[in-house]
Scaffold this motif. Structure first.
Motif, PDB file in Angstrom:
ATOM      1  N   CYS A  46       0.832  -1.216   0.000  1.00 24.14           N
ATOM      2  CA  CYS A  46       0.000   0.000   0.000  1.00 24.14           C
ATOM      3  C   CYS A  46       0.861   1.257   0.000  1.00 24.14           C
ATOM      4  O   CYS A  46       0.536   2.239  -0.668  1.00 24.14           O
ATOM      5  CB  CYS A  46      -0.923   0.007   1.212  1.00 24.14           C
ATOM      6  SG  CYS A  46      -2.228  -1.220   1.146  1.00 24.14           S
ATOM      7  N   ASP A  50       0.342   3.762  -3.145  1.00 24.01           N
ATOM      8  CA  ASP A  50      -0.231   5.080  -2.839  1.00 24.01           C
ATOM      9  C   ASP A  50       0.806   6.002  -2.221  1.00 24.01           C
ATOM     10  O   ASP A  50       0.561   6.675  -1.231  1.00 24.01           O
ATOM     11  CB  ASP A  50      -1.422   4.930  -1.882  1.00 24.01           C
ATOM     12  CG  ASP A  50      -2.588   4.245  -2.536  1.00 24.01           C
ATOM     13  OD1 ASP A  50      -2.783   4.445  -3.738  1.00 24.01           O
ATOM     14  OD2 ASP A  50      -3.305   3.510  -1.834  1.00 24.01           O
ATOM     15  N   GLN A  51       1.991   6.030  -2.825  1.00 22.02           N
ATOM     16  CA  GLN A  51       3.101   6.787  -2.257  1.00 22.02           C
ATOM     17  C   GLN A  51       2.771   8.271  -2.117  1.00 22.02           C
ATOM     18  O   GLN A  51       3.152   8.897  -1.140  1.00 22.02           O
ATOM     19  CB  GLN A  51       4.347   6.603  -3.102  1.00 22.02           C
ATOM     20  CG  GLN A  51       5.586   7.176  -2.455  1.00 22.02           C
ATOM     21  CD  GLN A  51       6.852   6.796  -3.192  1.00 22.02           C
ATOM     22  OE1 GLN A  51       6.796   6.215  -4.260  1.00 22.02           O
ATOM     23  NE2 GLN A  51       7.978   7.113  -2.631  1.00 22.02           N
ATOM     24  N   LYS A  52       2.041   8.844  -3.054  1.00 21.52           N
ATOM     25  CA  LYS A  52       1.709  10.276  -2.962  1.00 21.52           C
ATOM     26  C   LYS A  52       0.783  10.565  -1.786  1.00 21.52           C
ATOM     27  O   LYS A  52       0.785  11.658  -1.252  1.00 21.52           O
ATOM     28  CB  LYS A  52       1.075  10.754  -4.258  1.00 21.52           C
ATOM     29  CG  LYS A  52       2.061  10.853  -5.380  1.00 21.52           C
ATOM     30  CD  LYS A  52       1.452  11.470  -6.606  1.00 21.52           C
ATOM     31  CE  LYS A  52       2.491  11.579  -7.694  1.00 21.52           C
ATOM     32  NZ  LYS A  52       1.994  12.250  -8.872  1.00 21.52           N
ATOM     33  N   ARG A  53       0.005   9.574  -1.380  1.00 20.29           N
ATOM     34  CA  ARG A  53      -0.895   9.752  -0.243  1.00 20.29           C
ATOM     35  C   ARG A  53      -0.132   9.734   1.084  1.00 20.29           C
ATOM     36  O   ARG A  53      -0.482  10.433   2.018  1.00 20.29           O
ATOM     37  CB  ARG A  53      -1.933   8.645  -0.232  1.00 20.29           C
ATOM     38  CG  ARG A  53      -2.908   8.726   0.908  1.00 20.29           C
ATOM     39  CD  ARG A  53      -3.904   7.629   0.831  1.00 20.29           C
ATOM     40  NE  ARG A  53      -4.655   7.777  -0.398  1.00 20.29           N
ATOM     41  CZ  ARG A  53      -5.916   7.471  -0.551  1.00 20.29           C
ATOM     42  NH1 ARG A  53      -6.574   6.963   0.440  1.00 20.29           N
ATOM     43  NH2 ARG A  53      -6.528   7.644  -1.696  1.00 20.29           N
ATOM     44  N   PHE A  54       0.923   8.931   1.159  1.00 24.56           N
ATOM     45  CA  PHE A  54       1.633   8.739   2.413  1.00 24.56           C
ATOM     46  C   PHE A  54       2.939   9.518   2.528  1.00 24.56           C
ATOM     47  O   PHE A  54       3.354   9.866   3.620  1.00 24.56           O
ATOM     48  CB  PHE A  54       1.961   7.250   2.623  1.00 24.56           C
ATOM     49  CG  PHE A  54       0.758   6.401   2.876  1.00 24.56           C
ATOM     50  CD1 PHE A  54       0.092   6.461   4.082  1.00 24.56           C
ATOM     51  CD2 PHE A  54       0.289   5.551   1.903  1.00 24.56           C
ATOM     52  CE1 PHE A  54      -1.019   5.679   4.320  1.00 24.56           C
ATOM     53  CE2 PHE A  54      -0.817   4.763   2.126  1.00 24.56           C
ATOM     54  CZ  PHE A  54      -1.473   4.820   3.347  1.00 24.56           C
ATOM     55  N   CYS A  56       6.105  12.244   0.646  1.00 21.07           N
ATOM     56  CA  CYS A  56       6.501  13.187  -0.398  1.00 21.07           C
ATOM     57  C   CYS A  56       7.962  13.008  -0.787  1.00 21.07           C
ATOM     58  O   CYS A  56       8.421  13.606  -1.745  1.00 21.07           O
ATOM     59  CB  CYS A  56       6.244  14.624   0.046  1.00 21.07           C
ATOM     60  SG  CYS A  56       7.177  15.109   1.488  1.00 21.07           S
ATOM     61  N   TRP A  61       6.925   8.990   6.078  1.00 19.77           N
ATOM     62  CA  TRP A  61       5.518   8.849   5.719  1.00 19.77           C
ATOM     63  C   TRP A  61       4.671   9.493   6.805  1.00 19.77           C
ATOM     64  O   TRP A  61       5.080   9.607   7.945  1.00 19.77           O
ATOM     65  CB  TRP A  61       5.126   7.394   5.491  1.00 19.77           C
ATOM     66  CG  TRP A  61       5.177   6.492   6.686  1.00 19.77           C
ATOM     67  CD1 TRP A  61       6.287   5.929   7.227  1.00 19.77           C
ATOM     68  CD2 TRP A  61       4.072   6.037   7.474  1.00 19.77           C
ATOM     69  NE1 TRP A  61       5.944   5.149   8.293  1.00 19.77           N
ATOM     70  CE2 TRP A  61       4.591   5.195   8.478  1.00 19.77           C
ATOM     71  CE3 TRP A  61       2.711   6.257   7.427  1.00 19.77           C
ATOM     72  CZ2 TRP A  61       3.782   4.581   9.416  1.00 19.77           C
ATOM     73  CZ3 TRP A  61       1.906   5.640   8.369  1.00 19.77           C
ATOM     74  CH2 TRP A  61       2.444   4.811   9.335  1.00 19.77           C
ATOM     75  N   PRO A  64      -2.111   8.713   8.243  1.00 21.90           N
ATOM     76  CA  PRO A  64      -3.371   9.374   7.908  1.00 21.90           C
ATOM     77  C   PRO A  64      -4.331   9.442   9.093  1.00 21.90           C
ATOM     78  O   PRO A  64      -5.299  10.190   9.063  1.00 21.90           O
ATOM     79  CB  PRO A  64      -3.945   8.510   6.786  1.00 21.90           C
ATOM     80  CG  PRO A  64      -3.331   7.179   6.975  1.00 21.90           C
ATOM     81  CD  PRO A  64      -1.978   7.427   7.584  1.00 21.90           C
TER      82      PRO A  64
END
Length: 72
Positions: A46, A50-54, A56, A61, A64
């Protein structure tokens, strides 16, 4: 004589990573990264998908759940 080297992950007292069920996808995984503040866990799959979600920068990380920054 037994090996005196501590085992990796939660067994050695490091709550940062270990095996378990990913809170993001719900799948059992051998490697999870855990937030040390709230306990949220995310698997490597995951985190990569979904690297952009967790993350930069692929070094840290953001949880969320509580917005705590963790290093990988």
């Amino acid at each position: 004589m037994r090996n005196s080297r501590p085992e990796a992950g939660l067994r050695s007292g490091n709550p940062k990573y270990g095996a378990g069920v990913c809170d993001f996808c719900g799948e059992p995984r051998p490697l999870l990264w855990r937030c040390r503040r709230c306990g949220f866990s995310v698997c490597q799959v995951c985190l990569s998908q979904d690297q952009k979600r967790f993350s930069c920068n692929a070094i840290t990380w953001v949880c969320p759940n509580c917005l705590n920054w963790e290093t990988l």
